[in-house]
Write a protein that holds these residues in place. Structure first.
Motif, short mmCIF file in Angstrom:
data_model
loop_
_atom_site.label_atom_id
_atom_site.label_comp_id
_atom_site.label_asym_id
_atom_site.label_seq_id
_atom_site.Cartn_x
_atom_site.Cartn_y
_atom_site.Cartn_z
N TRP A 140 -8.94 56.75 -7.04
CA TRP A 140 -7.59 57.25 -7.08
C TRP A 140 -6.52 56.16 -6.58
N ARG A 141 -5.44 56.44 -6.93
CA ARG A 141 -4.27 55.65 -6.55
C ARG A 141 -4.32 55.65 -5.01
N SER A 142 -3.86 54.62 -4.50
CA SER A 142 -3.99 54.51 -3.02
C SER A 142 -2.22 54.50 -2.42
N VAL B 195 2.26 53.73 5.87
CA VAL B 195 2.36 53.81 7.26
C VAL B 195 1.20 54.34 7.99
N LEU B 196 0.25 54.94 7.40
CA LEU B 196 -0.70 55.35 8.13
C LEU B 196 -1.63 54.28 8.66
N PHE C 1 -16.17 49.18 -1.78
CA PHE C 1 -15.12 50.11 -1.76
C PHE C 1 -13.68 48.95 -1.83
N GLY C 2 -13.01 48.80 -2.69
CA GLY C 2 -11.65 48.15 -2.52
C GLY C 2 -10.63 48.53 -3.36
N ARG C 3 -9.57 47.80 -3.67
CA ARG C 3 -8.54 48.19 -4.29
C ARG C 3 -8.07 47.22 -5.55
N VAL C 4 -7.60 47.78 -6.73
CA VAL C 4 -7.33 47.00 -7.98
C VAL C 4 -6.00 47.71 -8.38
#
Length: 473
Positions: free
Chosen positions: A80-82, A86-87, A240-243
């Motif tokens: 899903w889109r990240s 701010v959190l 788990f990471g981000r692309v």
């Protein structure tokens, strides 16, 4: 003769030295005693069996696993889109407040390291537990590092531009020194678990890096704060990471394969993480104490071996970096790889040792964590050791009963051995995938990996030997 048969033949010939070398190693295993206090010693039969399993799996992967299949193993799935911006700053602020409370209770709370939350949180919850989860799951450090929230607040009020520019010529030297000094304190200091002493060290470390981040901007955090640099390396290993601002998941190491080669300083740090973790095990063994001329049954205390420990830490890391670089150089020669220098190969393949480092981190601390985590739970519900029960847990007793049953001990041994072997398997797969991506598929890439595979197998045997070696303190 078919093309597939030719391919199999070349793969088998290339992998034969791996099997031969580690077969000779496995024949040299020594018996040992089994007393280790809260640190269970891996029995020799499980040590040998795990090593042979690692060898067999390595040969099987080098010979039978197609190059395309290896790359597909590390292909991530988009989730899903990240949107979290701010959190993480808010959770970092809460982490800072918690750290300040730990420092306060470290200075003013109970003197017993097994009752004060400061050493239990730093050495058990964070260094053992969180570091492992960082590599096992994903970038938890992004949410709880104790600087980013406060730095964000300061910049909000004083302006977003740092006062000074971080000197590019420093590279990652400050961060490497920061990490080495941290490990030196952990291994060589006379009382790293003394609550007040640890509180002062943590305060100085936090304060120096907070000022650096405020004055010199985000480059300080990326290049000078050693703990955060190590955490980011383990985050690249995690599934788990981000692309492209989307969350993604895949096999451990997919981010390393699909990302750019790390800078030389970060590549060097990968080896220092592995070498420092290994020396953490070596300096407790009878063998190491014998090299120092000490009777392990009459250990004089940490104060008697401070300089020897520091020297061993530096020497072991220099040896590891030299052997690793030599392994890569030999692989480039065997595979006749052109257009890729040793420095480039070092930056490409150094992160592939992180699975081994994480696997040994788990195995080395596993049994002690099972005990010390219970003390941490008691300290959490009664931080001042006054008999309070803030968490409503009732009477909590520390138990070591799982060390007394043969069945439970066998499970613990299997967990330790599995951690080392699984780390080895992921490392070999990842290194092979990196070779295929940058050297192309075929015999050249496979030959280039034979020395590195032998190195990883030898290191796996070394890690298993450490778990099986009697300890002096």
């Amino acid at each position: 003769m078919s093309h597939s048969h030719h391919t199999f033949k070349h793969r088998f010939i290339a992998a034969a030295p791996v099997f031969a070398s580690v077969t000779m190693i496995s024949g040299q295993a020594q018996a040992h005693t089994s007393e280790g206090g809260f640190v269970l010693l891996l029995p020799t039969d499980m040590y040998i069996a795990s090593g042979v399993l690692a060898v067999a799996l390595t040969v099987a992967m080098l010979v039978f696993v197609p190059d395309t299949a290896v790359e597909k193993l590390f292909r991530p799935a988009s989730l899903w889109r990240s949107h979290a911006r701010v959190l993480p700053k808010i959770t970092s602020l809460l982490s800072s407040l918690f750290l300040f409370w730990l420092v306060y209770i470290g200075l003013e709370g109970p003197r017993d390291p097994l009752a004060n939350p400061m050493p239990l949180t730093i050495w058990t919850v964070w260094w053992v537990g969180l570091v492992f989860l960082q590599g096992l799951l994903g970038d938890l450090w992004r949410w709880i590092n104790p600087w980013s929230g406060l730095v964000w607040l300061v910049r909000f009020f004083l302006g977003h531009q740092p006062m000074f520019r971080f000197p590019r010529q420093f590279g990652h030297v400050l961060g490497i020194l920061s990490f080495v000094m941290f490990v030196a304190f952990l291994l060589a200091d006379t009382a790293p678990s003394d609550p007040a002493r640890l509180a002062r060290v943590v305060t100085v470390y936090w304060g120096i890096h907070f000022l650096g981040m405020v004055l010199l901007g985000p480059r300080w955090q990326l290049r000078a704060e050693g703990i955060g640099m190590v955490m980011r390396l383990y985050a690249q290993l995690a599934p788990f990471g981000r692309v492209s601002k989307r969350n993604a998941a895949g096999l451990w190491g997919w981010q390393i394969l699909h990302g750019q080669a790390v800078p030389f300083g970060m590549a060097l740090l990968c080896l220092l993480v592995l070498g420092s973790g290994s020396f953490d095990g070596v300096n407790e063994t009878f063998w190491w104490l014998a090299q120092l001329g000490l009777n392990p049954l009459e250990f004089p205390g940490r104060s008697a071996v401070v300089w020897q420990t520091l020297g061993g830490l530096v020497a072991s890391n220099l040896l590891l970096v030299s052997v690793f670089a030599g392994t890569l150089w030999l692989g480039l020669k065997l595979g006749r790889i052109t257009g890729v220098g040793l420095g480039c190969a070092f930056c490409l393949f150094a992160p592939t040792v992180l699975p081994i480092a994480l696997g040994y981190h788990f195995a080395h601390y596993f049994t002690s964590f099972l005990v010390e985590a219970q003390y941490a739970l008691i300290a959490a519900t009664d931080p001042w050791a006054t008999g309070e029960d803030f968490l409503g847990l009732g009477q909590v007793y520390v138990t070591t009963g799982f060390f007394n049953s043969q069945d439970s001990v066998r499970v613990l041994w299997l967990c330790q051995a599995s951690g080392v072997v699984v780390g080895h398997i992921v490392a070999v797969l990842l290194a092979h995938a990196v070779a295929v991506r940058h050297f192309g598929s075929g015999r050249a890439a496979l030959l280039s990996q034979v020395p590195l595979a032998i190195f990883m197998i030898c290191y796996t045997f070394f890690g298993l030997w450490l778990l099986a070696s009697p300890r002096g303190f």
